[in-house]
Design an enzyme around this catalytic site. Structure first.
Site, PDB file in Angstrom:
ATOM      1  N   SER A 147       0.889  -1.107   0.063  1.00  0.00           N
ATOM      2  CA  SER A 147       0.119  -0.004   0.187  1.00  0.00           C
ATOM      3  C   SER A 147       0.701   1.101  -0.044  1.00  0.00           C
ATOM      4  O   SER A 147       1.991   1.148   0.360  1.00  0.00           O
ATOM      5  CB  SER A 147      -0.695  -0.077   1.331  1.00  0.00           C
ATOM      6  N   TYR A 160      -1.663  -0.659  10.457  1.00  0.00           N
ATOM      7  CA  TYR A 160      -1.670  -1.226   9.100  1.00  0.00           C
ATOM      8  C   TYR A 160      -0.204  -0.765   8.385  1.00  0.00           C
ATOM      9  O   TYR A 160       0.054  -1.639   7.708  1.00  0.00           O
ATOM     10  CB  TYR A 160      -3.029  -0.682   8.635  1.00  0.00           C
TER      11      TYR A 160
HETATM   12  P1  NDP Z   1     -11.538  -5.613   0.173  1.00  0.00           P
HETATM   13  O1  NDP Z   1     -12.016  -5.477   1.545  1.00  0.00           O
HETATM   14  O2  NDP Z   1     -12.440  -5.145  -1.040  1.00  0.00           O
HETATM   15  O3  NDP Z   1     -11.015  -7.243   0.024  1.00  0.00           O
HETATM   16  C1  NDP Z   1     -10.167  -7.687   1.029  1.00  0.00           C
HETATM   17  C2  NDP Z   1     -10.031  -9.298   0.468  1.00  0.00           C
HETATM   18  O4  NDP Z   1      -9.243  -9.965   1.432  1.00  0.00           O
HETATM   19  C3  NDP Z   1     -11.334  -9.804   0.323  1.00  0.00           C
HETATM   20  O5  NDP Z   1     -11.355 -10.708  -0.598  1.00  0.00           O
HETATM   21  C4  NDP Z   1     -11.389 -10.732   1.904  1.00  0.00           C
HETATM   22  O6  NDP Z   1     -12.360 -11.850   1.826  1.00  0.00           O
HETATM   23  C5  NDP Z   1      -9.907 -10.978   1.874  1.00  0.00           C
HETATM   24  N1  NDP Z   1      -9.351 -11.159   3.282  1.00  0.00           N
HETATM   25  C6  NDP Z   1      -9.567 -10.401   4.520  1.00  0.00           C
HETATM   26  N2  NDP Z   1      -9.231 -10.999   5.442  1.00  0.00           N
HETATM   27  C7  NDP Z   1      -9.083 -12.226   5.143  1.00  0.00           C
HETATM   28  C8  NDP Z   1      -8.384 -13.548   5.861  1.00  0.00           C
HETATM   29  N3  NDP Z   1      -8.136 -13.359   7.477  1.00  0.00           N
HETATM   30  N4  NDP Z   1      -8.338 -14.553   5.380  1.00  0.00           N
HETATM   31  C9  NDP Z   1      -8.583 -14.608   3.948  1.00  0.00           C
HETATM   32  N5  NDP Z   1      -8.804 -13.644   3.221  1.00  0.00           N
HETATM   33  C10 NDP Z   1      -9.122 -12.302   3.872  1.00  0.00           C
HETATM   34  O7  NDP Z   1     -10.333  -4.785   0.073  1.00  0.00           O
HETATM   35  P2  NDP Z   1      -9.319  -4.295  -1.320  1.00  0.00           P
HETATM   36  O8  NDP Z   1      -9.589  -5.353  -2.419  1.00  0.00           O
HETATM   37  O9  NDP Z   1      -9.388  -3.004  -1.505  1.00  0.00           O
HETATM   38  O10 NDP Z   1      -7.967  -4.947  -0.541  1.00  0.00           O
HETATM   39  C11 NDP Z   1      -7.097  -5.811  -1.068  1.00  0.00           C
HETATM   40  C12 NDP Z   1      -5.644  -5.622  -0.493  1.00  0.00           C
HETATM   41  O11 NDP Z   1      -5.151  -4.292  -1.060  1.00  0.00           O
HETATM   42  C13 NDP Z   1      -5.460  -5.278   0.755  1.00  0.00           C
HETATM   43  O12 NDP Z   1      -4.229  -6.046   1.112  1.00  0.00           O
HETATM   44  C14 NDP Z   1      -5.617  -4.001   1.072  1.00  0.00           C
HETATM   45  O13 NDP Z   1      -4.614  -3.698   2.377  1.00  0.00           O
HETATM   46  C15 NDP Z   1      -4.771  -3.347  -0.266  1.00  0.00           C
HETATM   47  N6  NDP Z   1      -4.725  -2.036  -0.538  1.00  0.00           N
HETATM   48  C16 NDP Z   1      -6.098  -1.537  -0.538  1.00  0.00           C
HETATM   49  C17 NDP Z   1      -6.236  -0.338  -0.916  1.00  0.00           C
HETATM   50  C18 NDP Z   1      -7.610   0.422  -1.141  1.00  0.00           C
HETATM   51  O14 NDP Z   1      -7.699   1.501  -1.008  1.00  0.00           O
HETATM   52  N7  NDP Z   1      -8.659  -0.542  -1.429  1.00  0.00           N
HETATM   53  C19 NDP Z   1      -4.998   0.887  -0.967  1.00  0.00           C
HETATM   54  C20 NDP Z   1      -3.655   0.014  -0.659  1.00  0.00           C
HETATM   55  C21 NDP Z   1      -3.624  -1.477  -0.450  1.00  0.00           C
HETATM   56  P3  NDP Z   1     -13.378 -12.337   3.009  1.00  0.00           P
HETATM   57  O15 NDP Z   1     -13.540 -11.056   3.649  1.00  0.00           O
HETATM   58  O16 NDP Z   1     -14.068 -13.273   2.375  1.00  0.00           O
HETATM   59  O17 NDP Z   1     -11.902 -13.146   3.632  1.00  0.00           O
END
Ligand code: NDP
Length: 263
Positions: A147, A160
């Site tokens: 990120s 985070y």
């Molecule tokens: P979302 O909240 O849309 O998606 C998060 C994903 O991670 C979901 O598919 C969720 O699936 C999965 N997840 C969360 N916790 C767990 C767990 N314990 N085990 C398995 N899967 C898990 O977030 P984003 O798509 O925005 O984020 C994706 C990545 O990008 C993350 O690492 C985030 O930190 C990073 N990011 C996002 C930014 C943003 O602005 N959106 C900016 C910078 C980085 P489920 O809930 O079903 O487990």
């Protein structure tokens, strides 16, 4: 044989958090490049729905593997399941992540641990189960979704930020450790991207401050010189580029995708 249109044909990719948001966009991009993909995440329904949709649209295979990446025993079993279904792992995208916004003084120790676990230790866990296949094959791609919070600081998300900075350290060190094996390890650092994660953070902030969610979203959009959030596909496109067989000499890097917010 891989062809120019499907350079990842016959290669098995694992994408954590692959059911929605940035992860789902990455899954779609890698599928377009011909990869067979195991989609991992906690919630089964979006994983199965996307795997079914892609199976209809592509000649290669897809598997949904529900798993909580903070559960070491389940991760081990999930990688075994994925390998049994689609073969040795050639690509891993450590994308699963979550964010809690809380002032540092109010953050309990278990909340700190949870942030570190889901955003950093999970990548260690998953990589341990994927790397041996890649080294054995003499080819692999690991992309860690960090990120801009891995490059600079933001208030109220200390755990985070610490985890995402750690993700970049992990990337740099491992890249050098395996540099002669044909495996590249890179980090992608998105800025604010329009997904559930940002919507959730905005809602939490709106509740705590009494400001409207729309106003807060607009504030985030203005933070980027681009004047808008990124789309998940813009992030996924960069990940797919790093996964391309041609990118054999790009390793240990952190690629910032933030519309100029962080340089
Ligand atoms: P979302 O909240 O849309 O998606 C998060 C994903 O991670 C979901 O598919 C969720 O699936 C999965 N997840 C969360 N916790 C767990 C767990 N314990 N085990 C398995 N899967 C898990 O977030 P984003 O798509 O925005 O984020 C994706 C990545 O990008 C993350 O690492 C985030 O930190 C990073 N990011 C996002 C930014 C943003 O602005 N959106 C900016 C910078 C980085 P489920 O809930 O079903 O487990």
């Amino acid at each position: 044989m891989p062809d120019a249109q499907r350079p990842l044909a016959d290669r098995h990719a694992i994408v954590t958090g692959g059911g929605r948001g940035i992860g789902a966009a990455i899954v779609r991009r890698l599928a377009d490049l011909g990869a067979s993909i195991s989609l991992m995440g906690r919630t089964p329904s979006p994983l199965y729905a996307l795997a079914d949709e892609l199976t209809e649209a592509h000649p290669q295979s897809f598997a949904a593997v529900p798993v909580d990446v903070t559960d070491g025993a389940r991760v081990e079993a999930a990688f075994a399941e994925a390998r049994a279904a689609l073969g040795p792992v050639a690509l891993l995208v450590n994308n699963a992540g979550a964010v809690d916004s809380v002032p540092f003084g109010k953050m309990a120790a278990d909340q700190w641990d949870r942030m570190l676990d889901v955003n950093l230790t999970s990548a260690y866990r998953c990589t341990r189960h994927a790397l041996p296949d890649m080294v054995k094959a003499g080819w692999g791609r690991i992309v860690n979704i960090a990120s801009t919070a891995g490059v600079t600081g933001y208030p109220y998300v200390t755990a985070y930020c610490a985890a995402k900075h750690g993700m970049i350290g992990l990337t740099r060190a491992l890249a050098l450790e395996v540099v002669k094996t044909g495996v590249t390890v890179n980090a992608v650092c998105p800025g604010y991207t329009d997904t559930d994660l940002v919507t959730g953070s905005v809602e939490t902030l709106a509740e705590k401050t009494g400001r409207s969610a729309d106003e807060l979203r607009q504030g985030l959009e203005r933070q980027s010189p681009l004047g808008r959030m990124l789309t998940p596909d813009e992030v996924a496109s960069a990940v797919a580029w790093l996964c391309h067989p041609e990118q054999a000499a790009i390793t240990g890097q952190r690629l910032i995708i933030s519309g100029g917010e962080v340089l």
